[in-house]
Scaffold this motif. Sequence first.
Motif, mmCIF file in Angstrom:
data_model
loop_
_atom_site.group_PDB
_atom_site.id
_atom_site.type_symbol
_atom_site.label_atom_id
_atom_site.label_comp_id
_atom_site.label_asym_id
_atom_site.label_seq_id
_atom_site.Cartn_x
_atom_site.Cartn_y
_atom_site.Cartn_z
ATOM 1 N N PHE A 274 78.852 46.106 -51.317
ATOM 2 C CA PHE A 274 78.470 45.251 -52.438
ATOM 3 C C PHE A 274 77.881 43.951 -51.906
ATOM 4 O O PHE A 274 78.411 43.344 -50.985
ATOM 5 C CB PHE A 274 79.671 44.926 -53.325
ATOM 6 N N GLY A 275 76.774 43.548 -52.496
ATOM 7 C CA GLY A 275 76.120 42.304 -52.100
ATOM 8 C C GLY A 275 75.045 42.488 -51.054
ATOM 9 O O GLY A 275 74.323 41.558 -50.740
ATOM 10 N N ALA A 276 74.926 43.711 -50.530
ATOM 11 C CA ALA A 276 73.866 44.002 -49.564
ATOM 12 C C ALA A 276 72.744 44.747 -50.276
ATOM 13 O O ALA A 276 72.996 45.634 -51.099
ATOM 14 C CB ALA A 276 74.400 44.846 -48.412
ATOM 15 N N CYS A 277 71.526 44.403 -49.983
ATOM 16 C CA CYS A 277 70.354 45.049 -50.577
ATOM 17 C C CYS A 277 70.325 46.518 -50.167
ATOM 18 O O CYS A 277 70.460 46.839 -48.988
ATOM 19 C CB CYS A 277 69.088 44.337 -50.109
ATOM 20 N N VAL A 278 70.129 47.404 -51.149
ATOM 21 C CA VAL A 278 70.086 48.835 -50.840
ATOM 22 C C VAL A 278 68.792 49.221 -50.135
ATOM 23 O O VAL A 278 68.718 50.286 -49.530
ATOM 24 C CB VAL A 278 70.281 49.708 -52.105
ATOM 25 N N SER A 279 67.787 48.362 -50.176
ATOM 26 C CA SER A 279 66.511 48.662 -49.513
ATOM 27 C C SER A 279 66.468 48.177 -48.070
ATOM 28 O O SER A 279 66.130 48.935 -47.166
ATOM 29 C CB SER A 279 65.345 48.044 -50.292
ATOM 30 N N CYS A 280 66.805 46.902 -47.873
ATOM 31 C CA CYS A 280 66.658 46.329 -46.527
ATOM 32 C C CYS A 280 67.979 46.014 -45.837
ATOM 33 O O CYS A 280 68.000 45.740 -44.643
ATOM 34 C CB CYS A 280 65.794 45.070 -46.581
ATOM 35 N N ALA B 172 73.443 33.716 -56.274
ATOM 36 C CA ALA B 172 72.922 33.323 -57.586
ATOM 37 C C ALA B 172 72.292 34.522 -58.306
ATOM 38 O O ALA B 172 72.422 34.665 -59.523
ATOM 39 C CB ALA B 172 71.894 32.206 -57.430
ATOM 40 N N ARG B 173 71.637 35.384 -57.552
ATOM 41 C CA ARG B 173 71.036 36.592 -58.136
ATOM 42 C C ARG B 173 72.127 37.535 -58.641
ATOM 43 O O ARG B 173 72.036 38.102 -59.720
ATOM 44 C CB ARG B 173 70.145 37.281 -57.103
ATOM 45 N N LEU B 174 73.186 37.695 -57.849
ATOM 46 C CA LEU B 174 74.298 38.547 -58.263
ATOM 47 C C LEU B 174 75.034 37.972 -59.467
ATOM 48 O O LEU B 174 75.527 38.723 -60.314
ATOM 49 C CB LEU B 174 75.272 38.758 -57.106
ATOM 50 N N MET B 175 75.108 36.655 -59.545
ATOM 51 C CA MET B 175 75.786 36.024 -60.681
ATOM 52 C C MET B 175 75.058 36.335 -61.987
ATOM 53 O O MET B 175 75.684 36.442 -63.040
ATOM 54 C CB MET B 175 75.875 34.510 -60.481
ATOM 55 N N LEU B 176 73.746 36.496 -61.923
ATOM 56 C CA LEU B 176 72.981 36.840 -63.120
ATOM 57 C C LEU B 176 73.233 38.276 -63.554
ATOM 58 O O LEU B 176 73.276 38.584 -64.741
ATOM 59 C CB LEU B 176 71.484 36.630 -62.881
ATOM 60 N N ASP B 177 73.372 39.163 -62.575
ATOM 61 C CA ASP B 177 73.629 40.576 -62.860
ATOM 62 C C ASP B 177 74.359 41.179 -61.673
ATOM 63 O O ASP B 177 73.767 41.390 -60.609
ATOM 64 C CB ASP B 177 72.315 41.319 -63.120
ATOM 65 N N LEU B 178 75.631 41.464 -61.861
ATOM 66 C CA LEU B 178 76.451 41.998 -60.771
ATOM 67 C C LEU B 178 75.956 43.341 -60.258
ATOM 68 O O LEU B 178 76.256 43.732 -59.142
ATOM 69 C CB LEU B 178 77.908 42.126 -61.229
ATOM 70 N N THR B 179 75.184 44.044 -61.073
ATOM 71 C CA THR B 179 74.707 45.370 -60.671
ATOM 72 C C THR B 179 73.374 45.337 -59.939
ATOM 73 O O THR B 179 72.821 46.392 -59.623
ATOM 74 C CB THR B 179 74.589 46.310 -61.886
ATOM 75 N N THR B 180 72.868 44.150 -59.658
ATOM 76 C CA THR B 180 71.596 44.029 -58.957
ATOM 77 C C THR B 180 71.682 44.722 -57.591
ATOM 78 O O THR B 180 72.489 44.332 -56.763
ATOM 79 C CB THR B 180 71.221 42.556 -58.766
ATOM 80 N N PRO B 181 70.831 45.732 -57.361
ATOM 81 C CA PRO B 181 70.938 46.477 -56.105
ATOM 82 C C PRO B 181 70.066 45.948 -54.968
ATOM 83 O O PRO B 181 70.232 46.359 -53.825
ATOM 84 C CB PRO B 181 70.492 47.882 -56.494
ATOM 85 N N THR B 182 69.113 45.060 -55.290
ATOM 86 C CA THR B 182 68.167 44.635 -54.269
ATOM 87 C C THR B 182 68.065 43.118 -54.190
ATOM 88 O O THR B 182 68.302 42.413 -55.163
ATOM 89 C CB THR B 182 66.748 45.188 -54.548
ATOM 90 N N CYS B 183 67.662 42.655 -53.022
ATOM 91 C CA CYS B 183 67.374 41.233 -52.853
ATOM 92 C C CYS B 183 66.061 40.922 -53.585
ATOM 93 O O CYS B 183 65.326 41.828 -53.972
ATOM 94 C CB CYS B 183 67.284 40.871 -51.373
ATOM 95 N N ILE B 184 65.779 39.653 -53.727
ATOM 96 C CA ILE B 184 64.580 39.256 -54.480
ATOM 97 C C ILE B 184 63.310 39.725 -53.786
ATOM 98 O O ILE B 184 62.348 40.133 -54.429
ATOM 99 C CB ILE B 184 64.569 37.726 -54.750
ATOM 100 N N ARG B 185 63.312 39.701 -52.462
ATOM 101 C CA ARG B 185 62.118 40.128 -51.714
ATOM 102 C C ARG B 185 61.817 41.618 -51.967
ATOM 103 O O ARG B 185 60.684 41.989 -52.222
ATOM 104 C CB ARG B 185 62.312 39.848 -50.225
ATOM 105 N N CYS B 186 62.844 42.448 -51.908
ATOM 106 C CA CYS B 186 62.622 43.874 -52.126
ATOM 107 C C CYS B 186 62.354 44.210 -53.588
ATOM 108 O O CYS B 186 61.672 45.192 -53.889
ATOM 109 C CB CYS B 186 63.821 44.681 -51.627
ATOM 110 N N ALA B 187 62.855 43.360 -54.493
ATOM 111 C CA ALA B 187 62.614 43.600 -55.912
ATOM 112 C C ALA B 187 61.157 43.360 -56.291
ATOM 113 O O ALA B 187 60.659 43.927 -57.251
ATOM 114 C CB ALA B 187 63.513 42.705 -56.749
ATOM 115 N N ARG B 188 60.493 42.508 -55.512
ATOM 116 C CA ARG B 188 59.082 42.221 -55.797
ATOM 117 C C ARG B 188 58.264 43.386 -55.398
ATOM 118 O O ARG B 188 57.307 43.794 -55.769
ATOM 119 C CB ARG B 188 58.633 40.975 -55.043
#
Length: 109
Positions: A80-86, A93-109
């Motif tokens: 948990f908390g590690a990007c599934v891509s990289c 702060a990204r996780l606080m918005l959505d705990l289910t976020t699977p990727t970092c902001i860089r990989c989400a772009r």
Amino acid sequence: MLDEKSVRVALEAERGRIRAEIEDSAESRATVELDQTSVGRLSRMDALQGQAMARAADERRRLRLSRIAATLTRLDDGEFGACVSCGEDIAEARLMLDLTTPTCIRCAR
């Protein structure tokens, strides 16, 4: 850093709430009766539209349940908390918005 126990509690609470919403909305997703003698054309159209909207909302709920399940698995696996891509850490702060976020902001772009 986010406490994994509180993350788990929050996710399980959300999962329970969503499951209850799915059960509560079962009637609105049911097949619409098209008896033309008892319901006018516009009422039937409204009923069909309502049914379609309920089904779409249900699909969004089911997708959210899938994301929650995947996040709980990552918690169990210690990922948990590690990007599934990289594999890099996802910003708190990204996780606080959505705990289910699977990727970092860089990989989400």
